[in-house]
Design a protein around this motif. Structure first.
Motif, short mmCIF file in Angstrom:
data_model
loop_
_atom_site.label_atom_id
_atom_site.label_comp_id
_atom_site.label_asym_id
_atom_site.label_seq_id
_atom_site.Cartn_x
_atom_site.Cartn_y
_atom_site.Cartn_z
N GLU A 110 -5.41 -3.69 -2.82
CA GLU A 110 -4.93 -2.45 -3.35
C GLU A 110 -5.81 -1.72 -4.55
O GLU A 110 -5.87 -0.43 -4.48
N ARG A 145 -5.09 4.87 -2.86
CA ARG A 145 -4.28 5.21 -1.58
C ARG A 145 -4.59 4.64 -0.37
O ARG A 145 -4.47 5.26 0.61
N GLY A 146 -5.31 3.44 -0.54
CA GLY A 146 -5.35 2.52 0.71
C GLY A 146 -6.60 3.01 1.44
O GLY A 146 -6.69 2.65 2.81
N ARG A 176 -9.61 -6.57 5.72
CA ARG A 176 -8.34 -5.43 5.45
C ARG A 176 -8.86 -4.06 4.76
O ARG A 176 -8.02 -3.37 4.54
N VAL A 177 -10.19 -4.01 4.62
CA VAL A 177 -10.57 -2.66 3.92
C VAL A 177 -11.74 -2.13 4.66
O VAL A 177 -12.07 -0.92 4.57
N PRO A 196 -5.12 -9.40 -3.13
CA PRO A 196 -4.67 -7.90 -2.58
C PRO A 196 -5.76 -7.05 -2.86
O PRO A 196 -6.29 -6.99 -3.91
#
Length: 248
Positions: free
Chosen positions: A140, A145-146, A173-174, A138
């Motif tokens: 996160e 704050r993503g 995802r990032v 993950p």
């Protein structure tokens, strides 16, 4: 995909001096009449490590120079380096105008503490955060704050063939919508070069456009190793951008 595309450079513009485990990187950019904000970066390497964090790889050297010459990729923006080791490329962007830089490596205390030391030693601790992170886990913990990253740095990571999918999963995802990933590497094991390149086939299949941006020759990291020396001496640089899909 054109393996002979990109920029050719040689050992003539060498800018790294090795002093035991404290390599000093000298800026390769000169602005006529304009003072440079920095001239050198000193990195401490862990003395020995099973994850190879005790080397400053040719790919990191080539990538640091490339980043100096392409500040539009990161100036005023967010940058993530995966598998950073000593963190030289990430330190270059931190000293050259990036807004926020996150250096990550395997969550081993020696590696994480060393990244923090190098950020503080080079006066960029206020810009740089360090994280222990396992690719494919993950995301996160990587940003507050993503927030997404405009530039993601992968320096000499794709030799780890079993982790290709995990690396791409994390990047998907990032990465920011208009962001990119720089992938610099050497074929350290020439007979397995095609397995290295499978990373880019997987990237295309999962919605990335792949463009070669640099080819640069160095002295080989390990002259005594088996395999064609020219192959083991060459750094390849690729730029990946999203063209479809993406992680949620």
């Amino acid at each position: 995909m054109a393996d002979d595309a990109g920029v050719e450079r040689g050992e003539d513009d060498e800018c790294l001096m090795l002093d035991e485990i404290f390599p000093v990187y000298e800026s390769s950019v000169t602005d006529a009449g304009t003072p440079r904000p920095w001239s050198t970066i000193t990195v401490r390497l862990v003395g020995s490590h099973p994850l190879w964090g005790h080397h400053l790889w040719n790919a990191a050297r080539a990538l640091a120079r490339y980043l100096e010459r392409t500040p539009t990729l990161y100036r005023g923006l967010n940058v993530l380096e995966l598998g950073a080791g000593a963190g030289l490329p990430g330190l270059v962007v931190a000293k050259s105008g990036a807004r926020n830089v996150v250096l990550t490596d395997y969550p081993d205390r020696a590696l994480v503490d060393n990244m923090a030391h190098n950020a503080a030693q080079n006066g960029v601790a206020h810009v740089v955060a360090v994280r222990g992170y396992v690719w494919g886990r993950p995301v996160e913990p990587l940003s507050a704050r993503g927030a997404k990253f405009d530039l993601i740095i992968l320096s000499d990571l794709i030799f780890n063939h079993s982790q290709h999918r995990a690396l791409l999963w994390t990047c998907e995802r990032v990465v920011a919508p208009r962001g990119c990933v720089l992938v610099f590497f050497t074929h350290h094991r020439p007979p397995l070069a095609q397995r290295d390149m499978a990373f880019f086939e997987m990237a295309r299949e999962t919605g990335w456009a792949c463009e070669k941006v640099l080819t640069e020759r160095f002295a080989p990291m390990f002259p005594e190793d088996a395999g064609e020396e020219e192959v083991r001496s060459t750094v390849h640089g690729w730029k990946l951008t999203r063209v479809s899909g993406g992680g949620d």
